[in-house]
Design a protein around this motif. Structure first.
Motif, short mmCIF file in Angstrom:
data_model
loop_
_atom_site.label_atom_id
_atom_site.label_comp_id
_atom_site.label_asym_id
_atom_site.label_seq_id
_atom_site.Cartn_x
_atom_site.Cartn_y
_atom_site.Cartn_z
N SER A 33 1.53 -1.36 0.33
CA SER A 33 -0.35 0.35 -0.07
C SER A 33 1.20 1.26 0.57
N VAL A 70 -4.32 6.79 0.29
CA VAL A 70 -3.62 5.01 -0.36
C VAL A 70 -3.98 4.71 -1.27
N ALA A 72 -3.70 0.32 -2.82
CA ALA A 72 -3.54 -0.78 -2.35
C ALA A 72 -2.91 -1.41 -3.64
#
Length: 113
Positions: A33, A70, A72
């Motif tokens: 991530s 973020v 992943a």
């Protein structure tokens, strides 16, 4: 004979699935991530195009000025991205930075902007 044929086919499919999952697991080991952000001032939008080095396609997303997100399943130093402010990156990566104001780099494990 058809029972033996079906058993062989089933064994082959199970083996193939196992190999596929094992190779996918190996790729996933490098996946992380990763943080992406837009260093442009508030009121602007960074448009990202993330290209997966595995050849499995791309992901397009936006981040508002001064914000972070973020993402992943990104593989640093293998996957790459282009980013442009207030417009989509070009469809031809060769135009990025030359004829089109954007940035094209490999993803790093830290902060990407």
């Amino acid at each position: 004979m058809s029972v033996f044929g079906n058993a062989s086919r089933s064994a082959f499919l199970v083996a193939a699935l196992g190999i596929m999952l094992a190779s996918r697991g190996a790729m996933a080991q490098g996946a992380k991530s990763v943080q992406f952000g837009c260093d442009a001032p508030k009121g602007h939008i960074c448009h990202f195009m993330l290209s997966f080095g595995s050849g499995t396609g791309a992901k397009i997303f936006t981040v508002g000025g001064g914000m972070r997100t973020v993402v992943a399943n990104v593989v640093p130093n293998i996957d790459s991205y282009m980013v442009a402010i207030d417009r989509d990156p070009p469809s031809n990566p060769e135009q990025c930075g030359l004829q089109f104001p954007c940035k094209r780099v490999f993803v790093n494990a830290g902060y990407n902007n």
